[in-house]
Design a protein around this motif. Structure first.
Motif, short mmCIF file in Angstrom:
data_model
loop_
_atom_site.label_atom_id
_atom_site.label_comp_id
_atom_site.label_asym_id
_atom_site.label_seq_id
_atom_site.Cartn_x
_atom_site.Cartn_y
_atom_site.Cartn_z
N ASP A 88 0.81 -1.32 0.11
CA ASP A 88 -0.06 0.08 -0.17
C ASP A 88 0.86 1.18 0.05
O ASP A 88 1.96 1.46 0.66
N VAL A 89 0.47 2.18 -0.95
CA VAL A 89 1.05 3.57 -0.72
C VAL A 89 -0.03 4.63 -0.29
O VAL A 89 -0.93 4.63 -1.13
N VAL A 90 0.00 5.30 0.62
CA VAL A 90 -0.80 6.37 1.05
C VAL A 90 -0.42 7.86 0.44
O VAL A 90 0.68 8.19 0.34
N HIS A 91 -1.47 8.30 -0.12
CA HIS A 91 -1.27 9.59 -0.71
C HIS A 91 -2.59 10.49 -0.54
O HIS A 91 -3.76 9.85 -0.42
N PRO A 92 -2.64 11.84 -0.72
CA PRO A 92 -3.69 12.54 -0.84
C PRO A 92 -4.41 12.51 -2.05
O PRO A 92 -3.81 12.14 -2.99
N VAL A 113 -6.36 9.24 0.43
CA VAL A 113 -6.89 10.05 1.47
C VAL A 113 -7.58 11.36 1.14
O VAL A 113 -6.75 12.30 0.63
N PRO A 114 -8.72 11.51 1.27
CA PRO A 114 -9.61 13.05 0.77
C PRO A 114 -8.71 14.14 1.51
O PRO A 114 -8.51 14.04 2.70
N ALA A 126 -2.30 9.76 8.67
CA ALA A 126 -1.74 9.07 9.61
C ALA A 126 -2.70 7.84 10.03
O ALA A 126 -1.96 6.56 10.29
N ASP A 127 -4.00 7.89 10.13
CA ASP A 127 -4.80 6.91 10.49
C ASP A 127 -4.77 5.64 9.29
O ASP A 127 -5.11 4.74 9.70
N VAL A 154 3.02 19.00 10.08
CA VAL A 154 3.96 17.89 9.48
C VAL A 154 4.39 17.11 10.64
O VAL A 154 4.76 15.67 10.56
N GLU A 155 5.28 17.85 11.71
CA GLU A 155 5.95 17.03 12.55
C GLU A 155 5.11 16.50 13.46
O GLU A 155 5.37 15.22 13.92
N ALA A 156 3.83 16.85 13.71
CA ALA A 156 2.77 16.02 14.44
C ALA A 156 2.44 14.77 13.82
O ALA A 156 2.30 13.66 14.18
N PHE A 157 2.30 14.99 12.26
CA PHE A 157 2.14 13.81 11.56
C PHE A 157 3.22 12.86 11.56
O PHE A 157 3.04 11.44 11.72
N LEU A 158 4.43 13.29 11.34
CA LEU A 158 5.73 12.31 11.35
C LEU A 158 5.88 11.57 12.80
O LEU A 158 6.42 10.71 12.58
#
Length: 342
Positions: A88-92, A113-114, A126-127, A154-158
């Motif tokens: 899987d590759v997650v992308h916007p 991801v919408p 992230a989910d 972004v830092e919170a995401f990473l």
């Protein structure tokens, strides 16, 4: 996938569909390419040694962390392909139209991801990360909406992404960003061991025809990614032009051009809003009109007027910031089209 409207008739079109720079090649870079053409019978340096060395010195990272290749999109393909076997590759979901193709070409499964408005929904992305996730793609600023990510977000995401899941930050339009809240990908690279940064010479540097870009990657990932690339690529002309683009003399002119384009972007957004259109804030060299179902009719009318734009059916239209003449022509078209009830 977004497709550009095409011009009809004999009038040369104003092509505002491809996010190309409106400026001609930088004179110093053009001279280097002309000189390099004298050695067309020779194969290029397969290691791109001079370019890697120049990038290493400029970025303050070891050469073992640098990959060069066919623009940021080509390098994205190399990375996604090399990072298997997770599927899987997650992308916007409303981002660079090449991502689904790149993911499919790598034999992976896209997990779109919408968006949250014009930008990435980072908590939702992230989910979406699981033990099946090969990597995550971020686009900053985002193509086609122009939105820039914020450093804290972004830092919170990473902080939520497992260390063994690479996060590829696509910074094809980095040179046009003026928002101080937007992170520099190299700062993220230094702070997180799973961040990869993609950049290109195609946009601000004006080398789109030569197809050359670079990636800064955790050294443990470079060898596998390098093995997915074509031999003798980038070309010798592309390597020479990229090295020349990194010199201080060219850098000063590049900064001036980027500042001029940012001013033109601000003016174009203001002009289009003044005509009654909704225009998203932009940190790139293009603007986004969230026209919804009016996107395709708008693009078709623009094509008939000799103006090419990129339409995403049902979502909106992306318009490159062009020359002063092209921008004025666009605004004249919009004024007439709105008067006709479009």
């Amino acid at each position: 996938m977004m497709t550009p409207a095409t011009a009809v008739g004999t009038q040369p079109p104003a092509d505002l569909s491809m996010n190309e720079t409106p400026y001609p090649p930088l004179p110093g870079v053009r001279r280097v390419v002309e000189d390099a053409a004298a050695t067309l019978q020779r194969y290029p340096d397969r290691l791109s040694s001079a370019l890697v060395a120049a990038l290493s010195a400029r970025l303050g990272v070891g050469p073992e962390a640098i990959l060069v290749g066919p623009g940021s999109a080509g390098l994205c393909q190399h990375l996604v392909q090399s990072l298997g076997p997770r599927p899987d590759v997650v992308h916007p979901a409303l981002s660079f139209e090449g991502y689904p193709l790149i993911i499919g070409n790598a034999g992976a499964r896209a997990v779109p991801v919408p968006m949250d408005g014009y930008g990435h929904d980072l908590p939702a992305m992230a989910d979406a990360v699981t033990d099946r996730t090969r990597c995550v793609l971020l686009c900053n600023p985002n193509n086609p909406t122009g939105a820039a990510l914020r450093r804290d977000d972004v830092e919170a995401f990473l902080d939520r992404i497992p260390a063994d899941v690479p996060v590829i930050v696509d910074e094809a339009y980095r040179e046009f960003v003026t928002d101080p809240r937007s992170p520099d990908g190299m700062d993220l690279y230094r702070a997180y061991d799973n961040v990869c940064v993609l950049r290109t010479f195609s946009k601000a540097y004006g080398l789109a025809a030569l197809r050359v870009g670079y990636a800064v990657v955790p050294p443990r990932l470079t060898r596998a990614a390098a093995l997915t690339g074509a031999v003798f690529f980038p070309s010798a002309l592309a390597q020479a032009a990229a090295v020349a683009s990194l010199t201080p003399e060219v850098g000063a002119e590049l900064s001036r051009r980027c500042a001029e384009l940012v001013a033109a972007r601000t003016g174009l957004i203001g002009a289009l809003r003044g005509l009654g259109l909704t225009v998203a804030p932009s940190e790139a060299n293009f603007v986004w009109l969230p026209l919804g179902e009016r996107a395709v009719p708008f693009a078709e009318r623009a094509r008939e007027a000799g103006i090419l734009v990129m339409a995403l059916p049902g979502a909106g239209v992306r318009i490159t910031v062009g020359s002063p003449e092209a921008n004025e022509r666009l605004c004249a078209f919009v004024r007439a089209a709105l008067a006709d009830g479009l």
